[in-house]
Design a protein around this motif. Structure first.
Motif, PDB file in Angstrom:
ATOM      1  N   GLN A   2      35.205   8.592   6.206  1.00  0.00           N
ATOM      2  CA  GLN A   2      34.631   9.040   7.198  1.00  0.00           C
ATOM      3  C   GLN A   2      33.846  10.329   6.831  1.00  0.00           C
ATOM      4  O   GLN A   2      32.776  10.751   7.287  1.00  0.00           O
ATOM      5  N   GLU A  40      31.426  10.703   4.239  1.00  0.00           N
ATOM      6  CA  GLU A  40      30.045  10.112   4.439  1.00  0.00           C
ATOM      7  C   GLU A  40      29.134  10.871   5.386  1.00  0.00           C
ATOM      8  O   GLU A  40      27.943  10.995   5.405  1.00  0.00           O
ATOM      9  N   LYS A  66      28.071  15.922  -5.449  1.00  0.00           N
ATOM     10  CA  LYS A  66      28.389  14.719  -4.622  1.00  0.00           C
ATOM     11  C   LYS A  66      30.004  14.901  -4.469  1.00  0.00           C
ATOM     12  O   LYS A  66      30.661  15.597  -4.967  1.00  0.00           O
ATOM     13  N   PHE A  97      26.265   5.836  -5.531  1.00  0.00           N
ATOM     14  CA  PHE A  97      27.004   5.378  -4.503  1.00  0.00           C
ATOM     15  C   PHE A  97      28.571   5.500  -4.648  1.00  0.00           C
ATOM     16  O   PHE A  97      28.774   5.775  -5.841  1.00  0.00           O
ATOM     17  N   PHE A 148      27.006  -4.804  -1.946  1.00  0.00           N
ATOM     18  CA  PHE A 148      26.078  -3.908  -1.158  1.00  0.00           C
ATOM     19  C   PHE A 148      25.556  -4.415   0.049  1.00  0.00           C
ATOM     20  O   PHE A 148      24.608  -4.141   0.671  1.00  0.00           O
ATOM     21  N   GLU A 192      27.939  -3.101   5.761  1.00  0.00           N
ATOM     22  CA  GLU A 192      27.539  -1.575   6.300  1.00  0.00           C
ATOM     23  C   GLU A 192      28.298  -0.377   5.697  1.00  0.00           C
ATOM     24  O   GLU A 192      29.246  -0.878   5.019  1.00  0.00           O
ATOM     25  N   GLY A 193      27.820   0.638   5.974  1.00  0.00           N
ATOM     26  CA  GLY A 193      28.468   1.824   5.337  1.00  0.00           C
ATOM     27  C   GLY A 193      27.878   2.370   4.304  1.00  0.00           C
ATOM     28  O   GLY A 193      26.901   1.745   3.403  1.00  0.00           O
ATOM     29  N   ARG A 194      28.472   3.587   3.608  1.00  0.00           N
ATOM     30  CA  ARG A 194      28.134   4.025   2.478  1.00  0.00           C
ATOM     31  C   ARG A 194      28.887   3.802   1.234  1.00  0.00           C
ATOM     32  O   ARG A 194      28.780   4.807   0.380  1.00  0.00           O
ATOM     33  N   HIS A 195      30.059   3.257   1.266  1.00  0.00           N
ATOM     34  CA  HIS A 195      30.762   2.883   0.075  1.00  0.00           C
ATOM     35  C   HIS A 195      31.105   1.644  -0.177  1.00  0.00           C
ATOM     36  O   HIS A 195      30.988   0.654   0.915  1.00  0.00           O
TER      37      HIS A 195
END
Length: 251
Positions: free
Chosen positions: A14, A17, A26, A70, A93, A96-99
């Motif tokens: 969290q 993100e 990054k 990613f 992919f 939901e989410g970014r990972h």
């Protein structure tokens, strides 16, 4: 696969993100720490494009080849990496989410430089080596590609090293010969020799991987710890590894 203490790894995810990293960096999770490392140099784009275009026709069915930033996570190892290039199951992919789940990777590739060599060669090699079928490490400093395959609980069992300019076999599930002539940067193409290793080695070798030298390089990391759920726990922002606010090495 071991599971980290409840909430700890998810709290770190969290934070990552929502983290506002410096331009050109990054955020990754390495050994329970949040580390900010630089993206690949612009001059490496030609190499990544050549690699991507060659991988696309040989990728497993419904696997996507991309260089998008990613984060792929490995909860059992408390790791989260953003490889320079990835080949992964498209279904990973849809969430939901970014990972994404690191188990969805069929191949990860890194273009390494001195500032990231410690993590690329040691930490990522160990983590990928238990899960990801193929790991490509392109050493832009000496002009060499390392192809690691056959993952196992103890890491990769096979490794092939080839200098840029020579073809190299990419093992299953890709199973094709990669042309590395397009990986040569302009100075090498103009005749300027690549920097060499202190200890010479044959131009092409295949061996069982049994570890290697340990590197300790300056890197950015987020100091502090995860803290309680819902709190970032960041106490010192970004700091260079080796400073009073951070560890000198990630080993």
């Amino acid at each position: 696969m071991d599971t980290p203490p409840s909430g700890t790894f998810e709290d770190l995810l969290q934070i990552v993100e929502g983290l506002d990293t410096p331009a050109g960096y990054k955020a990754e999770l390495i050994r329970g720490k949040i580390v900010a490392s630089p993206w690949s140099k612009l001059r490496y784009k030609k190499v990544m494009k050549s690699l991507r275009l060659q991988l696309v026709p040989h990728a497993p069915e419904r696997h996507d080849v991309d260089v998008a930033p990613f984060l792929f996570t490995f909860p059992g190892s408390e790791r989260g990496y953003g490889p320079d290039l990835h080949v992964a199951d498209e279904s990973s992919f849809d969430a939901e989410g970014r990972h994404a789940d690191g188990a969805a990777l069929s191949l990860a590739a890194e273009l390494t430089a001195d500032s990231t060599k410690d993590v690329d060669r040691i930490d990522e090699m160990e983590t990928y080596g238990r899960v990801v079928p193929v790991y490509l490490l392109l050493d832009m400093g000496i002009g060499e590609i390392n192809v690691l395959s056959e993952p196992s609980p103890k890491g990769y069992r096979s490794r092939t090293d080839v200098p840029f300019g020579r073809p190299v076999r990419i093992p299953v599930p890709f199973d094709f010969e990669l042309d590395t002539s397009g990986f040569l940067l302009p100075e090498a193409e103009a005749g300027t020799p690549w920097p060499r290793r202190p200890t010479p080695h044959p131009p092409t070798r295949v061996r069982q991987f049994a570890g290697g030298p340990f590197f300790c390089r300056p890197r950015l990391r987020v100091s502090g710890q995860s803290g309680q759920s819902g709190q970032s726990g960041l106490s010192g922002g970004l700091a260079y590894a080796g400073s009073p606010e951070a560890d000198a090495c990630l080993l």
